[in-house]
Design a protein around this motif. Structure first.
Motif, PDB file in Angstrom:
ATOM      1  N   GLN A   1       0.803  -1.057  -0.006  1.00 28.63           N
ATOM      2  CA  GLN A   1      -0.156  -0.049  -0.061  1.00 28.63           C
ATOM      3  C   GLN A   1       0.793   1.236   0.056  1.00 28.63           C
ATOM      4  N   ALA A   2       2.125   1.209  -0.661  1.00 31.48           N
ATOM      5  CA  ALA A   2       3.176   2.387  -0.672  1.00 31.48           C
ATOM      6  C   ALA A   2       2.420   3.565  -1.033  1.00 31.48           C
ATOM      7  N   PHE A   3       1.767   3.632  -1.971  1.00 27.40           N
ATOM      8  CA  PHE A   3       1.260   5.056  -2.780  1.00 27.40           C
ATOM      9  C   PHE A   3      -0.364   5.009  -2.786  1.00 27.40           C
ATOM     10  N   SER A   4      -1.218   3.873  -1.987  1.00 23.77           N
ATOM     11  CA  SER A   4      -2.251   3.675  -1.853  1.00 23.77           C
ATOM     12  C   SER A   4      -3.137   4.961  -1.424  1.00 23.77           C
ATOM     13  N   GLY A   5      -3.965   5.440  -2.301  1.00 26.08           N
ATOM     14  CA  GLY A   5      -4.826   6.826  -2.135  1.00 26.08           C
ATOM     15  C   GLY A   5      -4.307   8.160  -2.331  1.00 26.08           C
ATOM     16  N   CYS A   6      -3.145   7.994  -2.966  1.00 24.28           N
ATOM     17  CA  CYS A   6      -2.290   9.376  -3.508  1.00 24.28           C
ATOM     18  C   CYS A   6      -3.176   9.922  -4.569  1.00 24.28           C
ATOM     19  N   SER A   7      -4.175  10.556  -4.352  1.00 31.73           N
ATOM     20  CA  SER A   7      -4.933  11.142  -5.217  1.00 31.73           C
ATOM     21  C   SER A   7      -4.356  12.417  -6.098  1.00 31.73           C
ATOM     22  N   ALA A   8      -3.080  13.112  -5.693  1.00 30.26           N
ATOM     23  CA  ALA A   8      -2.568  13.894  -6.554  1.00 30.26           C
ATOM     24  C   ALA A   8      -1.701  13.273  -7.635  1.00 30.26           C
ATOM     25  N   LEU A   9      -1.100  11.988  -7.158  1.00 24.51           N
ATOM     26  CA  LEU A   9      -0.010  11.142  -7.938  1.00 24.51           C
ATOM     27  C   LEU A   9      -0.709  11.206  -9.531  1.00 24.51           C
ATOM     28  N   THR A  10      -0.008  11.639 -10.535  1.00 25.62           N
ATOM     29  CA  THR A  10      -0.339  11.575 -12.047  1.00 25.62           C
ATOM     30  C   THR A  10       0.569  10.554 -12.916  1.00 25.62           C
ATOM     31  N   GLU A  11       1.412  10.200 -12.483  1.00 26.06           N
ATOM     32  CA  GLU A  11       2.300   9.343 -13.130  1.00 26.06           C
ATOM     33  C   GLU A  11       3.024   8.507 -12.251  1.00 26.06           C
ATOM     34  N   ILE A  12       3.058   7.077 -12.703  1.00 30.44           N
ATOM     35  CA  ILE A  12       3.598   6.085 -11.964  1.00 30.44           C
ATOM     36  C   ILE A  12       5.044   6.095 -12.822  1.00 30.44           C
ATOM     37  N   ASP A  13       6.215   6.057 -12.254  1.00 27.17           N
ATOM     38  CA  ASP A  13       7.470   6.087 -13.233  1.00 27.17           C
ATOM     39  C   ASP A  13       8.673   5.557 -12.360  1.00 27.17           C
ATOM     40  N   PHE A  14       8.712   4.166 -12.495  1.00 28.52           N
ATOM     41  CA  PHE A  14       9.697   3.262 -11.845  1.00 28.52           C
ATOM     42  C   PHE A  14      10.244   2.328 -13.029  1.00 28.52           C
ATOM     43  N   PRO A  15      11.188   2.676 -13.588  1.00 29.34           N
ATOM     44  CA  PRO A  15      11.645   2.085 -14.899  1.00 29.34           C
ATOM     45  C   PRO A  15      12.056   0.615 -14.384  1.00 29.34           C
ATOM     46  N   ALA A  16      12.846   0.630 -13.172  1.00 31.96           N
ATOM     47  CA  ALA A  16      13.634  -0.638 -12.719  1.00 31.96           C
ATOM     48  C   ALA A  16      12.943  -1.698 -11.725  1.00 31.96           C
ATOM     49  N   VAL A  17      11.746  -1.179 -11.326  1.00 33.49           N
ATOM     50  CA  VAL A  17      11.034  -1.847 -10.403  1.00 33.49           C
ATOM     51  C   VAL A  17      10.299  -3.146 -11.146  1.00 33.49           C
ATOM     52  N   THR A  18      10.459  -4.341 -10.278  1.00 32.18           N
ATOM     53  CA  THR A  18      10.060  -5.479 -11.182  1.00 32.18           C
ATOM     54  C   THR A  18       9.097  -6.159 -10.233  1.00 32.18           C
ATOM     55  N   PHE A  19       8.351  -5.564  -9.273  1.00 39.08           N
ATOM     56  CA  PHE A  19       7.378  -6.161  -8.214  1.00 39.08           C
ATOM     57  C   PHE A  19       6.761  -5.000  -7.666  1.00 39.08           C
ATOM     58  N   ALA A  20       5.231  -5.099  -8.104  1.00 41.39           N
ATOM     59  CA  ALA A  20       4.252  -4.265  -7.185  1.00 41.39           C
ATOM     60  C   ALA A  20       3.437  -4.830  -6.275  1.00 41.39           C
ATOM     61  N   GLY A  21       3.614  -4.614  -4.987  1.00 44.02           N
ATOM     62  CA  GLY A  21       2.851  -5.261  -3.977  1.00 44.02           C
ATOM     63  C   GLY A  21       1.197  -5.024  -3.862  1.00 44.02           C
ATOM     64  N   ASN A  22       0.620  -5.728  -2.895  1.00 49.18           N
ATOM     65  CA  ASN A  22      -0.926  -5.500  -2.755  1.00 49.18           C
ATOM     66  C   ASN A  22      -1.208  -4.022  -2.440  1.00 49.18           C
ATOM     67  N   GLN A  23      -2.185  -3.640  -3.258  1.00 49.51           N
ATOM     68  CA  GLN A  23      -2.450  -2.258  -3.274  1.00 49.51           C
ATOM     69  C   GLN A  23      -1.730  -1.358  -3.227  1.00 49.51           C
ATOM     70  N   ALA A  24      -0.502  -1.514  -4.144  1.00 50.16           N
ATOM     71  CA  ALA A  24       0.663  -0.490  -3.972  1.00 50.16           C
ATOM     72  C   ALA A  24       0.160   1.006  -4.455  1.00 50.16           C
ATOM     73  N   PHE A  25      -0.719   0.970  -5.524  1.00 49.23           N
ATOM     74  CA  PHE A  25      -1.212   2.111  -5.986  1.00 49.23           C
ATOM     75  C   PHE A  25      -2.738   2.513  -5.921  1.00 49.23           C
ATOM     76  N   TYR A  26      -3.323   1.575  -5.138  1.00 49.57           N
ATOM     77  CA  TYR A  26      -4.781   1.359  -5.284  1.00 49.57           C
ATOM     78  C   TYR A  26      -5.461   2.808  -4.808  1.00 49.57           C
ATOM     79  N   GLY A  27      -6.443   3.381  -5.567  1.00 44.04           N
ATOM     80  CA  GLY A  27      -7.268   4.547  -5.479  1.00 44.04           C
ATOM     81  C   GLY A  27      -6.371   5.836  -6.031  1.00 44.04           C
TER      82      GLY A  27
END
Length: 158
Positions: free
Chosen positions: A1-27
């Protein structure tokens, strides 16, 4: 849930990340783009409720889990060159999803009917693009046969 609910976040930019956990960017309702070319694995609900996201291209992703993109209501197109398996209902409630592109050279494993519930594909108006050589194999597959009329050849995609 690292970024869960971040309503102002407009871009997800992680070129080297290989894993996104449960609800990482939920909402994260303002996200319009995802740049994660190395992403191979996602947990359930990782990108659920990204209501501004319209298109996804994840070249290294191999498995979709339960509700990965659930309720991404603006999502129209997804492109997965390396997909191996689609589990449960990753697109449930993606009411605009009309194009799914599966570029791999083998039939993607579909573990449950209903992967495209509450989408245009599930309603019979969207399309699943696969290599021409695999269309008959997809149509003959027990789980994929539910979408037999939705298959088109990637070669016909403009």
């Amino acid at each position: 849930q690292a970024f869960s609910g971040c309503s102002a976040l407009t871009e997800i930019d992680f070129p080297a990340v290989t894993f996104a956990g449960n609800q990482a960017f939920y909402g994260c309702s303002s996200v319009t783009s995802i740049n994660m070319p190395a992403l191979k694995t996602v947990d359930p609900l990782a990108f659920s409720r990204l209501t501004s996201l319209e298109s996804v291209y994840l070249p290294a992703l191999t498995n979709l889990e339960s509700s990965t993109f659930a309720n991404c209501t603006a999502l129209r197109k997804v492109d997965f060159p390396s997909m191996y398996a689609i589990r449960y209902s990753p697109f449930d409630g993606c009411t605009a999803l009309e194009t799914v592109i599966l570029r791999g050279d083998k039939v993607v494993i579909l573990t449950k009917n209903g992967a495209f519930d509450n989408t245009p594909i599930g309603a019979g108006t969207g399309y699943i693009y696969v290599p021409f050589a695999l269309i008959d194999s997809y149509k003959a597959d027990e789980k994929w046969s539910l979408y037999a009329n939705q298959f088109r050849a990637i070669e016909d995609l403009n």
